[in-house]
Structure formats: C-alpha cells, structure tokens
Design a protein around this motif. Structure first.
Motif, short mmCIF file in Angstrom:
data_model
loop_
_atom_site.label_atom_id
_atom_site.label_comp_id
_atom_site.label_asym_id
_atom_site.label_seq_id
_atom_site.Cartn_x
_atom_site.Cartn_y
_atom_site.Cartn_z
N UNK A 48 128.02 40.14 77.01
CA UNK A 48 128.98 39.29 76.29
C UNK A 48 128.84 39.61 74.81
N UNK A 49 129.91 39.49 74.02
CA UNK A 49 129.82 39.78 72.59
C UNK A 49 128.85 38.82 71.89
N UNK A 50 127.92 39.40 71.14
CA UNK A 50 126.90 38.61 70.46
C UNK A 50 127.47 38.00 69.19
N UNK A 51 127.28 36.70 69.02
CA UNK A 51 127.65 36.03 67.77
C UNK A 51 126.43 36.00 66.85
N UNK A 52 125.26 35.69 67.43
CA UNK A 52 124.02 35.69 66.64
C UNK A 52 122.84 35.90 67.56
N UNK A 53 121.84 36.65 67.09
CA UNK A 53 120.61 36.87 67.85
C UNK A 53 119.41 36.37 67.06
N UNK A 54 118.51 35.67 67.76
CA UNK A 54 117.26 35.20 67.18
C UNK A 54 116.10 35.72 68.04
N UNK A 55 115.09 36.28 67.41
CA UNK A 55 113.85 36.62 68.10
C UNK A 55 112.86 35.51 67.80
N UNK A 56 112.54 34.72 68.82
CA UNK A 56 111.63 33.58 68.66
C UNK A 56 110.25 34.02 69.13
N UNK A 57 109.41 34.45 68.18
CA UNK A 57 108.07 34.93 68.50
C UNK A 57 107.13 33.75 68.63
N UNK A 58 106.61 33.52 69.87
CA UNK A 58 105.78 32.35 70.12
C UNK A 58 104.29 32.69 70.15
N UNK A 59 103.94 33.97 70.28
CA UNK A 59 102.54 34.37 70.44
C UNK A 59 101.99 34.92 69.14
N UNK A 60 100.65 35.00 69.08
CA UNK A 60 99.98 35.64 67.96
C UNK A 60 99.93 34.76 66.72
#
Length: 684
Positions: free
Chosen positions: A672-684
């Motif tokens: 599907x066409x991306x409107x916004x992408x977030x990388x939610x880094x939970x580790x480290x």
C-alpha cells in the motif's frame, strides 16, 4: 394399339401422380368421354385403352381427395425453432435395465448393466458425470463417462482408467471412493461415491467462508492429501473445484460459530494423478493441471513430487482466506507469475487473517520446494492453532506505517515486513479514520501512538488534529485544535515524543514547533518563518535526539537545524553543490539513532549521509531509484537497535534496509502507498 395405349396410360399415371386435384378431375372426364366414344364407334376392343386411363385417373383421385379432406380439417404443423430442433437432436436415449429412458440434460448413450441412470449432474472438459442407482443394493453412485470425442484417444482412455485404479487404492474419510471401472465396447465408465454437496469453489465465490471454517476445511483436505502421498501418489490438480463439502456437513454451534463434520469434506478427481516415478501420458514437456494453482516446477514442465501438491494447496488456502486468487491473467501471464513472482501475503489483502495463518500460507507457496512445510507440519499446526491475535507489545523493534488504504490505515510490522497489528479503516466515527495520519510517533513505554492528521471541518473549528491511541486502536485523548492561537495548529506535518513523554509537533504552515505536556497542554512554541538559526522556510520533518535535542528538516533553506528542547538554536548541517556550482544540495530526509548519530538524505545526489555524534561524516548509503518511485517525495528514515537503516519514499511501496556498512541488504514490500514510516526501536 391397345398395348400402346396401356403403356401410355402407365407413363401418364407416373407423371400425373403429383398433379393438382383439378387436373385429375379433368383427366377423369376426358377418360369417360373417350371410353364412351370408343364403345360407340369401334366396340369393346377399341375402348380398352380409354377404360384403363379412366381407372388410373380414378385411382389417383381417391387418395388425393383423402389428403385434401384431411388437410381441410387439421391445421398445418408449425415448424419448431432451430434452437429447439438442435436441442432435440442432442437428447440421447439411455438404458434403464434394458428399457430406453430419456435423461434430463441429454448426454452420451450409455449401456452399463447394473446401473439405473437418473440424471446428468455435470460435465467437465473431458467427461460427463451422471447420478445413477446401483441395481444390486440401490446405492446412489456417480458414473463418470468420457465424452465421445475422447473415446478414440487411446492415451486419454488409459489415463481415465489409471485414475480409477489410483482412486481404488485410497481409503480415507475425506477422499471420494471409487467402486469400479470398466468398458463395454467403445463405452468406458467409472463408478464413484456420489457426493451430494457444494464445491469449495462455490463457497469462495459466495463469500461463505469464515477464518475458522477455512481452517477446518483445510485441515481435512491436508489430511486427505497426506494419505494420498503416503500411497506414493501425486494428485497434480489441487483446486477448489476438486474439493466438495457435503450438504448438511456444516452446522451451527450455540454461539453461532460454524461446526464442520469430519466426513463433510471430500477431495476428488484424480484424472491427472500419478505415481512419483510415473511418466506423463501427455506429450513431452506438456503442462498438466490448472495454471492458477500450478507449482513453479509444474509450470516449467519439470519433474515434480509431493511438494508440488503442497504449493497448490497453499494457493487454495490463500484464496479461501482472501476471496481472490494469488495470481491473475491469461494462461501465459499466470505461468510467468507462478515462476517469478511472490504474491502479496494474505494478511495484506484481508487484515483479519491471523499472522500465524499468513506465515503458514507464505511458507506453503514458497518458490523453493525445500522451504515448504511438510503436510504433517500443516496438519499439526491447523489442529492446535490459536486464532487469537497477539499484541504489538510482543515485538521488539518494529515498523509503524500509515498508509493510503481503505483497511488498516495504521499498521505495525516486524522488521521483516510481516504485519502484526492494523488499526482502523477509513470511515466515519470511532474507531475509523477519516483520513490517513500524516505522521505517527510512539510513546517511550511503547504502549501508545501519537498521530497527526490534517482535517478541517466546517463548523468545527475546535477539531483536534493530534490523537493519542493505544495499539489496539482505542482513542485515549486528543489535542491540538485547528487555529492560529498558542497551542493550535494549521498543518501538523510531523510529531515526535520525548523520553519524558512530552510531545513536539511541527506545523509546516505556521513554521512553528509546539511543545505539549503529557496531557496535551501547551508548554511552549518556538520557530517561525526565516532563513535559519531557529527560524524555518517550509519545514517538513522533526525528530528528537537521545539527549532531547530537536532536529528540523528545513526544506526550503536546504539544511537540517538542531535546537535545544526550549527552541534555542545550536547548529546546522548542509551540503554544497559540487563541480563549481553555487548553492546547497536539496535535503529530503532525516533521522537520529539511539546513539545520537544523524542520518540526512541528500536528494540531489540520491545518497544518505551519516554524521557521527562528534560531527564527522560517516557511512554513505546509495539510493538506487526504483521504477515508479517519485523522487520529489520525502524519504522517511529510521534506525533499529542493530544499526540497520530503513528508508521509505512516501507514496511508494517499498522499504529499503541498509547494513551499517552502507550495503543494501533487503527491501520490504508494504502493499500500500506509504504516507509515513516510523522505526520504533525498543531494544538496546
């Protein structure tokens, strides 16, 4: 003379047999006159010829008169339409214990002792099927009879009887039994168990399958196919039309859920089945099977084994879960897709498909036969499956997307791109979204999402454009009303959440950054229109560093600015044009990792440049342009706990994954066409 007259009279009789009635009456009168004149003038001997002519005319007149009388009382028969005449010609006479009977629907002439033909129930491409009663015990059976045009094909007839021999070796509750087969002269037949029900194809077309019912059906089909393989047989033509569900085989539980009897599902049609070492009876290299459900090796015309059936079964399961086939188009187009293309995961087409089923189907339709699960694994998984959805909390690092789609506007994926959670559809009222959020951010504890949506409703000036939701879609709070006063927003282009839980929102229309407390109350505003050092020209993106610093992509000024959490200007990054050109490079993407390293997308050179926390240039990532990708859209960037960089062009369908050394390691399809992408880094 007399003999000549007699001969002449006979010729006249033959010529006048079809003349009109009035001419016959004239002939009769002339004969009477000539006979009388002959008797008067020359005696009996001369009158013989005219008398014979009189007798002949009288003989012709009587039947003609009878016909005229009949036609005057009976209306002429109407001619049947051509279509009715053709249908009448197609109706054949069948036998009923030696006595001829007419079977509804027509069909080939049958002469099979011991069976009473009742009706024709179906016709495929090569054979017809009749419902019949077995004389010895009255049991209903299905008689399969080759069509006339194939009877003279010796290869086809051998394959027809081979099907019966294969089927007679099988004894399973979910496989149609075959009783006997044989031939009487040119007539060949196969007597099978009569299945009174509906094909799986009909259930799919009628959208009558739930997820639970699909699992129950597939569990039984897999068990039947497992039995077939244990006998050393490959089915080769697994498809919905070859799977039947008995009438009355599905009942309802008190809670309304569907219950499927064990014996209700029947796998049938072994017309192209064969042993693992059996050569094909068709021409060398010919493709046998239905192309929509062919395995890649089958589509190539290669030697196949039981894993080909597992692939076909996976495509059937795919269709049951999504309501559509994995591949579409003409024969050659589908064959090409089977060999070279991987279909979209079922969960991307039907967001209600549990991820465990999504992953199972995608393993079953793997292009590599070695990567497909065994039927034992399939049966075991389906027997003990838990269809309840897990929580996004069970993920470590995750991708959060807002997409242009009618279903699942906000989606949570693992780092491999597998969909785990989807929130809301486009619509009116909760929990629907009226529009896809233009930006999304996760709270520090990973329990909530903050979404920025631009929407101005006439008469609702106090409409809030920032929403706080749980990962199951529940709306917790809203703030950021439309307007130009402190705490209000015109176009919230980007949102970010600090480690203390406070929220920063970049307004690209007012060029301001608004800082809210954890409850959505106004803390401060800073920024404004200008040429830098704390002011902006067409700001597009905002992100936060691990120390609380605010980074703004100042698109119009072609720079990235770093500000303190209170809005105090600290520094900036920009790249000059090379080759003696005057000016700065266009910057179209921004991210900061957990260690404070900065990643800036250089749109002019199609590269991503990293900057260490000490301010030195680090790794360079090359962005090869993808077909159909718009280069004038922003690039969303993010880094996971392992240092993998993710890049997604807005409006596109792919997420690039780069290793820390700058090499491209994978691409993830978003479907599907991306409107916004977030990388939610939970580790480290």
């Amino acid at each position: 003379m007399t003999l000549a007259l007699v001969a002449l009279a006979l010729v006249a009789m033959l010529l006048l047999a079809r003349v009109p009635q009035w001419l016959l009456l004239a002939l009769l009168g002339l004969s009477v006159f000539l006979a009388g004149a002959s008797l008067y003038l020359g005696g009996l001997e001369r009158a013989i010829g005219p008398l014979i002519a009189y007798a002949l005319a009288l003989g012709l007149l009587v039947p003609a008169g009878a016909v005229a009388y009949r036609n005057s009382r009976v209306a002429p028969a109407k001619r049947k339409p051509v279509r009715q005449q053709l249908e009448a010609r197609k109706r054949r006479t069948l036998t009923k214990g030696g006595d001829p009977v007419v079977v509804p629907g027509g069909g080939e002439a049958l002469a099979i002792p011991g069976y009473e033909i009742l009706e024709k129930v179906g016709s495929g491409g090569m054979a017809s099927v009749y419902r019949a009663k077995r004389a010895q015990d009255g049991q209903l059976v299905a008689l399969k009879v080759p069509m006339e045009q194939y009877v003279a094909d010796a290869k086809f007839i051998r394959r027809f009887h081979r099907e019966a021999e294969v089927a007679q070796r099988l004894d399973h509750v979910n496989i149609v039994r075959t009783f006997e087969h044989g031939s009487l002269g040119p007539q060949h037949y196969m007597a099978m168990e009569f299945v009174d029900g509906r094909s799986l194809e009909g259930y799919i077309e009628g959208a009558d399958l739930t997820i639970e019912l699909s699992v129950a059906v597939m569990q039984r089909v897999a068990a039947a196919l497992q039995h077939i393989h244990s006998a050393g047989i490959i089915h080769r033509d697994i498809k919905p039309a070859n799977i039947m569900i008995l009438k009355g085989g599905i009942s309802r539980a008190p809670d309304g859920s569907a219950l499927l009897r064990d014996e209700a599902v029947k796998l049938m049609d072994f017309g192209i089945a064969g042993g693992k070492v059996l050569s094909r009876l068709t021409m060398t290299g010919a493709r046998v099977g239905t192309p929509v459900y062919m395995s890649p090796e089958q589509a190539r015309g290669l030697r196949i084994d039981h894993r080909s059936d597992i692939y076909s079964l996976g495509l059937v399961f795919y269709e049951m879960l999504t309501g559509q086939t994995a591949f579409k188009g003409g024969y050659e187009a589908i064959v090409h897709q089977q060999i070279f293309q991987t279909p979209a995961p079922p969960r991307q087409l039907n967001l209600r498909v549990p991820k465990v089923l999504d992953q199972l189907v995608m393993r079953m339709v793997s292009k590599d036969p070695d990567e497909r699960p065994s039927l034992s694994d399939v049966v075991d998984l389906l027997s003990g499956i838990d269809l309840s959805e897990g929580s996004a909390d069970e993920l470590g690092d995750r991708l959060v997307l807002t997409v242009n789609a009618r279903q699942g506007v906000v989606r949570v994926l693992d780092l491999e791109g597998n969909l785990h959670v989807s929130l809301g559809d486009l619509g009116v009222g909760e929990p629907a979204f009226s529009t896809a959020p233009v930006s999304v951010a996760a709270s520090p504890d990973g329990r909530h999402l903050y979404m920025a949506s631009f929407e101005y409703r006439v008469g609702q000036e106090r409409h809030h454009m920032i929403a706080k939701r749980s990962f199951d879609g529940e709306l917790i709070a809203t703030f950021g009303a439309y307007g130009m006063h402190a705490g209000e927003l015109l176009y919230p282009a980007s949102v970010a959440v600090a480690r203390d839980g406070t929220i920063f929102v970049l307004d690209s229309e007012s060029h301001m950054v608004t800082h809210y407390d954890v409850e959505g109350g106004l803390l401060q505003r800073f920024g404004g229109r200008g040429h830098g050092q704390g002011t902006f020209n067409d700001p597009r993106q905002l992100t936060l560093g691990p120390d609380g610093s605010v980074y703004v992509l100042d698109y119009g000024n072609r720079q990235v600015q770093r500000l303190g959490s209170d809005g105090t200007y600290e520094t900036r990054w920009a790249f000059k044009l090379g080759g003696g050109q005057v000016g700065m490079r266009l910057l179209d993407g921004l991210a900061v990792d957990a260690h404070g390293a900065l990643y800036i997308s250089d749109g002019t050179s199609a590269k991503i440049r990293s900057v260490t926390p000490e301010g030195k240039l680090g790794t360079t990532y090359v962005l090869e342009k993808l077909q159909g990708e718009a280069s004038d859209q922003l690039l969303d960037l993010g880094v996971d706990s392992e240092g993998i960089l993710y890049a997604s062009r807005r409006g596109g369908h792919l997420i690039r994954k780069f290793a820390p050394d700058g090499s491209l390691v994978d691409t993830v399809e978003t479907y599907a066409p991306v409107v916004h992408m977030l990388v939610d880094a939970r580790q480290g």
